[in-house]
Structures are given as structure tokens and as C-alpha cells.
Design an enzyme around this catalytic site. Structure first.
Site, PDB file in Angstrom:
ATOM      1  CB  THR A 139      -0.707   0.104   1.505  1.00 22.44           C
ATOM      2  OG1 THR A 139      -1.452   1.359   1.506  1.00 22.44           O
ATOM      3  CG2 THR A 139      -0.062  -0.631   2.675  1.00 22.44           C
ATOM      4  CG  ASP A 140      -1.263   5.143  -1.407  1.00 18.19           C
ATOM      5  OD1 ASP A 140      -1.761   4.700   0.327  1.00 18.19           O
ATOM      6  OD2 ASP A 140      -1.733   5.378  -1.042  1.00 18.19           O
ATOM      7  CD  GLU A 141      -3.449   3.719   4.420  1.00 18.38           C
ATOM      8  OE1 GLU A 141      -3.159   3.535   5.632  1.00 18.38           O
ATOM      9  OE2 GLU A 141      -4.098   2.968   4.422  1.00 18.38           O
TER      10      GLU A 141
ATOM     11  CE1 TYR B  61      -3.496  -2.005   6.210  1.00 18.60           C
ATOM     12  CE2 TYR B  61      -2.939  -0.405   5.651  1.00 18.60           C
ATOM     13  CZ  TYR B  61      -3.169  -1.409   5.326  1.00 18.60           C
ATOM     14  OH  TYR B  61      -3.079  -1.686   3.652  1.00 18.60           O
TER      15      TYR B  61
ATOM     16  CE  LYS C 204       0.025  -4.433   3.279  1.00 13.41           C
ATOM     17  NZ  LYS C 204      -0.457  -5.514   2.674  1.00 13.41           N
TER      18      LYS C 204
HETATM   19  P1  NAD Z   1     -10.090  -6.826   2.872  1.00  8.02           P
HETATM   20  O1  NAD Z   1      -9.801  -5.947   4.375  1.00  8.02           O
HETATM   21  O2  NAD Z   1     -10.939  -6.770   1.935  1.00  8.02           O
HETATM   22  O3  NAD Z   1      -9.722  -8.469   3.172  1.00  8.02           O
HETATM   23  C1  NAD Z   1      -8.694  -9.343   3.115  1.00  8.02           C
HETATM   24  C2  NAD Z   1      -8.350 -10.717   3.211  1.00  8.02           C
HETATM   25  O4  NAD Z   1      -8.028 -11.668   3.488  1.00  8.02           O
HETATM   26  C3  NAD Z   1     -11.047 -11.025   3.626  1.00  8.02           C
HETATM   27  O5  NAD Z   1     -11.188 -12.366   2.796  1.00  8.02           O
HETATM   28  C4  NAD Z   1      -9.815 -12.069   4.872  1.00  8.02           C
HETATM   29  O6  NAD Z   1     -10.492 -13.546   5.122  1.00  8.02           O
HETATM   30  C5  NAD Z   1      -8.444 -12.415   4.522  1.00  8.02           C
HETATM   31  N1  NAD Z   1      -7.314 -12.108   5.791  1.00  8.02           N
HETATM   32  C6  NAD Z   1      -6.978 -11.793   6.854  1.00  8.02           C
HETATM   33  N2  NAD Z   1      -6.207 -12.509   7.696  1.00  8.02           N
HETATM   34  C7  NAD Z   1      -5.593 -13.581   7.107  1.00  8.02           C
HETATM   35  C8  NAD Z   1      -4.960 -14.974   7.392  1.00  8.02           C
HETATM   36  N3  NAD Z   1      -4.322 -14.663   8.333  1.00  8.02           N
HETATM   37  N4  NAD Z   1      -4.901 -15.342   6.569  1.00  8.02           N
HETATM   38  C9  NAD Z   1      -5.651 -16.242   5.764  1.00  8.02           C
HETATM   39  N5  NAD Z   1      -6.306 -15.199   5.291  1.00  8.02           N
HETATM   40  C10 NAD Z   1      -6.877 -14.014   6.166  1.00  8.02           C
HETATM   41  O7  NAD Z   1      -8.365  -6.116   2.641  1.00  8.02           O
HETATM   42  P2  NAD Z   1      -8.352  -5.484   0.656  1.00  8.02           P
HETATM   43  O8  NAD Z   1      -9.441  -3.578   0.844  1.00  8.02           O
HETATM   44  O9  NAD Z   1      -9.065  -6.698  -0.241  1.00  8.02           O
HETATM   45  O10 NAD Z   1      -6.865  -5.309   0.795  1.00  8.02           O
HETATM   46  C11 NAD Z   1      -6.626  -6.638   0.397  1.00  8.02           C
HETATM   47  C12 NAD Z   1      -4.525  -6.217   0.124  1.00  8.02           C
HETATM   48  O11 NAD Z   1      -4.825  -5.066  -0.551  1.00  8.02           O
HETATM   49  C13 NAD Z   1      -4.206  -5.592   1.733  1.00  8.02           C
HETATM   50  O12 NAD Z   1      -2.509  -6.410   1.638  1.00  8.02           O
HETATM   51  C14 NAD Z   1      -3.841  -4.161   2.178  1.00  8.02           C
HETATM   52  O13 NAD Z   1      -3.208  -3.803   2.544  1.00  8.02           O
HETATM   53  C15 NAD Z   1      -3.979  -4.530   0.384  1.00  8.02           C
HETATM   54  N6  NAD Z   1      -4.006  -3.123  -0.190  1.00  8.02           N
HETATM   55  C16 NAD Z   1      -5.390  -2.478   0.163  1.00  8.02           C
HETATM   56  C17 NAD Z   1      -5.558  -1.403  -0.643  1.00  8.02           C
HETATM   57  C18 NAD Z   1      -7.678  -0.157  -0.308  1.00  8.02           C
HETATM   58  O14 NAD Z   1      -7.653   0.301  -0.652  1.00  8.02           O
HETATM   59  N7  NAD Z   1      -8.550  -1.443   0.765  1.00  8.02           N
HETATM   60  C19 NAD Z   1      -5.326   0.287  -0.910  1.00  8.02           C
HETATM   61  C20 NAD Z   1      -3.967  -0.529  -1.184  1.00  8.02           C
HETATM   62  C21 NAD Z   1      -3.323  -2.139  -0.853  1.00  8.02           C
HETATM   63  P1  TYD Z   2     -10.850   4.267   4.675  1.00  5.90           P
HETATM   64  O1  TYD Z   2     -11.830   4.034   3.776  1.00  5.90           O
HETATM   65  O2  TYD Z   2     -10.493   4.049   6.130  1.00  5.90           O
HETATM   66  O3  TYD Z   2      -8.957   4.308   4.155  1.00  5.90           O
HETATM   67  P2  TYD Z   2      -7.274   4.478   4.411  1.00  5.90           P
HETATM   68  O4  TYD Z   2      -7.614   5.435   5.803  1.00  5.90           O
HETATM   69  O5  TYD Z   2      -6.621   4.073   4.080  1.00  5.90           O
HETATM   70  O6  TYD Z   2      -7.218   5.446   3.730  1.00  5.90           O
HETATM   71  O7  TYD Z   2     -10.776   6.130   5.550  1.00  5.90           O
HETATM   72  C1  TYD Z   2     -10.498   6.942   4.097  1.00  5.90           C
HETATM   73  C2  TYD Z   2      -9.821   7.929   4.730  1.00  5.90           C
HETATM   74  O8  TYD Z   2     -11.933   8.920   5.147  1.00  5.90           O
HETATM   75  C3  TYD Z   2      -9.051   8.621   5.072  1.00  5.90           C
HETATM   76  O9  TYD Z   2      -8.915   9.753   5.374  1.00  5.90           O
HETATM   77  C4  TYD Z   2      -9.923   8.128   6.820  1.00  5.90           C
HETATM   78  C5  TYD Z   2     -11.497   8.743   6.516  1.00  5.90           C
HETATM   79  N1  TYD Z   2     -12.604   8.730   6.870  1.00  5.90           N
HETATM   80  C6  TYD Z   2     -13.633   9.238   6.875  1.00  5.90           C
HETATM   81  O10 TYD Z   2     -13.543  10.633   7.398  1.00  5.90           O
HETATM   82  N2  TYD Z   2     -14.545   8.544   7.877  1.00  5.90           N
HETATM   83  C7  TYD Z   2     -15.308   7.302   8.757  1.00  5.90           C
HETATM   84  O11 TYD Z   2     -15.997   6.732   8.370  1.00  5.90           O
HETATM   85  C8  TYD Z   2     -14.089   6.659   7.692  1.00  5.90           C
HETATM   86  C9  TYD Z   2     -13.898   5.137   7.289  1.00  5.90           C
HETATM   87  C10 TYD Z   2     -12.909   6.860   6.951  1.00  5.90           C
END
Ligand code: NAD
Ligand code: TYD
Length: 353
Positions: free
Chosen positions: A136-138, A161, A165
Site C-alpha cells: 500500500t502507499d500508506e 496498519y 505492511k
Molecule cells: P480486505 O480486508 O477486504 O480482505 C482481506 C482478506 O484477507 C479477507 O478475505 C480475510 O479473510 C483475509 N485474511 C485476513 N487474515 C488472514 C489470515 N491470517 N490468513 C488468511 N487470510 C486472511 O482487504 P482488501 O481491501 O481487499 O485489501 C487486500 C490487500 O490489498 C491488503 O494486503 C491491503 O493491505 C492491500 N491494499 C488495500 C488497499 C485498499 O484500498 N483496500 C489499497 C492498497 C493495498
Molecule cells: P479508509 O477508507 O479507512 O481508508 P484509509 O484510512 O486506509 O485511507 O479511510 C479513507 C479516508 O476517509 C481516511 O482519511 C479516513 C477517512 N474516514 C472518514 O472521514 N470517516 C469514516 O467513517 C471513515 C471510515 C474514514
């Protein structure tokens, strides 16, 4: 030759979209979905592929090395794509330990088992295999009003988090530096689209607005995220696995920076016009800011564009309309997710509203 992908976390948001994207766009592949089925998982996300002979689901936990070994014993894996993670910043602030277990220890377990399966007695890796860490960019921390994260920006995570990562990324790098294991890391900006769990900003706002509940904005709502439609992320991962030089890191982002408050107002406008005219900005409620809240994320994605020819295909206007429509039309999915713990989570998080 038919390639077999081991996709971890495939029952979550991006993993499920990736599996569907891959099976739709490539005939000659097999996919094994390894997922522990935590609160964030939903096998409903994979309904359209569950009967596909190229797809198999295995319930297993990355924290249990034996369960990963069993999958490798039973299958010849070519590519590992590690999505599995605890992914929500607010939860990491409440319970950092869970994030260390899955995101750090789980990733190290997966690296160790992949290495064991792919390396011969001379320390050489099987031809054509690849381990892709979905990051992630985070991990880069937070920007001021100017500038972008590039792949050489130093890691400076702030939340538990992002710290977990970043730590996982360093272990992946260590497996490349030490063993020459063929790895890549992608660092993507915020994704949005169908199947995202309701705790994240965009689905939460859609769900609450439809139900005429308050829309919580942390702090002043002027934090910036760079939003990318989920299938554009999936296409980037597909390209990296097949075309990238081993050991390389790629940033992925849509050049689509938005203030949180503007995202919320856009969703309100779409829902007001299409669902219920009672949905209005009066629902917005400014709440206490997230602890250590990163101010701005913005990605320089020129490396993946130049080296691999990736370009995002879905602009934000189109993507957000598609996303809102999906949540409006998939009431059953939303009801299932809300009854499986989201509402309880919401009551706990926002009891002050
Ligand atoms: P999510 O929370 O929707 O899904 C995570 C999945 O991982 C779930 O199905 C969960 O059951 C599974 N999981 C959790 N712990 C586990 C374990 N110990 N063993 C096996 N499975 C396990 O997450 P997401 O939003 O789909 O993100 C997926 C990946 O992409 C993550 O690694 C996250 O850091 C990365 N990512 C997410 C975003 C975003 O905006 N959502 C952006 C950049 C990177
Ligand atoms: P989020 O979807 O949790 O993603 P991330 O924190 O990984 O970027 O949140 C996106 C942005 O929205 C973040 O700046 C936090 C803000 N946010 C709110 O203002 N209200 C909310 O209820 C949530 C869940 C997030």
C-alpha cells in the site's frame, strides 16, 4: 503451460475482484483461493466463479504454517499473490497485535513455504515462479500539500496498519536480497468498487446515506486520498506478475486526489438524484479525528506506466457511479454483511454520533 495462482485473501475486497478479473480475462489458468474467512471475507463475492473448474477455495490461515504447507503439497504453485491482511487503519489503532500476526508473521510464513517449494538444493529457484506482495502507499507515510510518493521515497509508516505492511515489505525485500527469491511488491493507493466491506469510507458513506444515518467525517474532512477503481489495480498486478523484472517495486495510483469531504458530497449527490431526495448534506457529521491521521497520499505511478505500459482505464466519475449503483442494486450482499457484524462495529465506532 497452464499456470496456477495461489491467491491469499481472495474472499476479501480486492482479492475477490482479482480472482474474477483473472478468470474472466485468461482462459488457461488455475486459481487457488487461500483465505481464513475473517470478518472482512465474504464468499458471496465469488459466487460467479465458485463452480468454475479452474477455481478452488481452501480455508486456511497464514498464521498456521502447516495449513500453507498443505496447499503447496497438494498443488504445483507458479505464482503467489499475497492479498491476505488485516486492512483497516481504525481497527489497527484499537488492536495492533492482530496486524502483526497476519500482516507480518503471516507474510513471513508464506515466504518461507514458497521458498521451500520453489528452491532446489543448490539454492536455485524454479523457472518462472513469482511471489507478489500486495502492499500500500500508506507505507510511505504522509505528504504535505505538494509532492508524490515514488518507489524510492523512504518508508515512514505511521499507523499500526501501515507499520505492519512496511514490515512485511521489508521481509519480502530480504527474501530477494538474501536468497534471490523472485519477488515483486506493488504499492497501490486507495481502492474503491464492488464488494468492499462496509467499514471503509466509500461503502460506509453509501450504506449510511441510503439508511439516512449520520455520515461521519473525521477531523476537518480535508485529508486527501488518491482513489483507484479496483479493476485497474487488478490489471496492474496481472502485468507485474507476468512482465516485471524480479525484485522491483511498483507504485500504482490513479492520479485522482480528492478531499474526503468531496468524496462524501459526490456520493450524496448521486444518491439524492437516483435513490431518495431526502439524502442530503445535512447527514454529514464531523467527528473526532482519527489518531495520527495521515493528511495526504499521492502516488507517482510513472514507473509502472513506462516499464509495463499500465494505464488506469476507469475515471473517477464513471467509477464512483458504478460503485454506488452496485451497492444500491446488491441489497442482499449489503444486508448479509451488515448482519454479520458491520452494524455492531458501526454502533461501537460511532456511538458518539
Ligand atoms: P480486505 O480486508 O477486504 O480482505 C482481506 C482478506 O484477507 C479477507 O478475505 C480475510 O479473510 C483475509 N485474511 C485476513 N487474515 C488472514 C489470515 N491470517 N490468513 C488468511 N487470510 C486472511 O482487504 P482488501 O481491501 O481487499 O485489501 C487486500 C490487500 O490489498 C491488503 O494486503 C491491503 O493491505 C492491500 N491494499 C488495500 C488497499 C485498499 O484500498 N483496500 C489499497 C492498497 C493495498
Ligand atoms: P479508509 O477508507 O479507512 O481508508 P484509509 O484510512 O486506509 O485511507 O479511510 C479513507 C479516508 O476517509 C481516511 O482519511 C479516513 C477517512 N474516514 C472518514 O472521514 N470517516 C469514516 O467513517 C471513515 C471510515 C474514514
Amino acid at each position: 503451460m497452464k499456470k496456477t495462482y495461489l491467491v491469499t485473501g481472495g474472499a476479501g475486497f480486492i482479492g475477490a475482484n482479482f480472482i474474477i478479473h483473472m478468470l474472466t480475462n485468461h482462459k488457461d489458468i488455475n486459481i487457488i483461493n487461500l483465505d481464513a474467512l475473517t470478518y472482512a471475507a465474504n464468499l458471496e463475492n465469488l459466487k460467479e466463479v465458485e463452480k468454475d473448474s479452474r477455481y478452488k477455495f481452501v480455508k486456511a490461515n497464514l498464521c498456521n504454517i502447516k495449513e500453507i504447507e498443505d496447499v503447496f503439497k497438494e498443488n504445483e504453485i507458479d505464482y503467489v499473490v499475497n492479498f491476505a491482511a488485516e486492512s483497516h487503519v481504525d481497527r489497527s489503532i484499537k488492536n495492533p497485535t492482530e496486524f502483526v500476526k497476519t500482516n507480518v508473521e503471516g507474510t513471513v510464513n508464506l515466504l518461507a513455504v514458497s521458498k521451500e517449494a520453489w528452491e532446489n538444493s543448490k539454492g536455485e529457484f524454479k523457472q518462472g515462479v513469482r511471489f507478489l506482495q500486495v502492499s500500500t502507499d500508506e507505507v510511505y507515510g504522509s505528504l504535505g500539500e505538494e509532492g508524490y510518493f515514488s518507489e524510492t521515497t523512504p518508508l515512514d509508516p505511521h499507523s499500526p496498519y501501515s507499520a505492519s505492511k512496511a514490515s512485511a515489505d521489508l521481509f519480502v525485500k530480504a527474501y530477494y536480497d538474501t536468497f534471490k527469491m523472485p519477488v515483486n511488491i506493488t504499492r497501490c493507493s486507495n481502492n474503491y468498487g464492488p464488494n468492499q466491506f462496509l467499514e471503509k469510507l466509500i461503502p460506509l458513506i453509501i450504506f449510511n446515506a441510503i439508511n439516512l444515518k449520520p455520515l461521519p467525517i473525521y477531523g476537518d474532512g480535508k485529508q486527501v486520498r488518491d482513489w483507484l477503481y479496483v479493476t485497474d489495480h487488478c490489471r496492474a498486478i496481472d502485468l507485474v506478475i507476468k512482465k516485471a523484472k524480479v525484485g522491483e517495486v511498483y507504485n500504482v495510483g490513479g492520479n485522482n486526489e480528492k478531499f474526503n469531504i468531496d468524496i462524501v458530497k459526490t456520493i450524496i449527490k448521486i444518491l439524492k438524484e437516483t435513490v431518495n431526495e431526502k439524502i442530503s448534506e445535512d447527514l454529514i457529521k464531523y467527528v473526532e479525528d482519527r489518531k495520527g491521521h495521515d493528511r495526504r497520499y499521492a502516488i507517482d505511478a510513472s514507473k509502472i506506466k513506462k516499464e509495463l505500459g499500465w494505464e488506469p482505464q476507469i475515471n473517477f466519475e464513471e467509477g464512483i457511479k458504478k460503485t454506488v449503483k452496485w451497492y444500491v442494486e446488491n441489497k442482499e450482499w449489503v444486508l448479509n454483511v451488515s448482519s454479520k457484524g458491520y452494524l455492531k462495529y458501526y454502533e461501537e465506532m460511532y456511538s458518539k454520533l
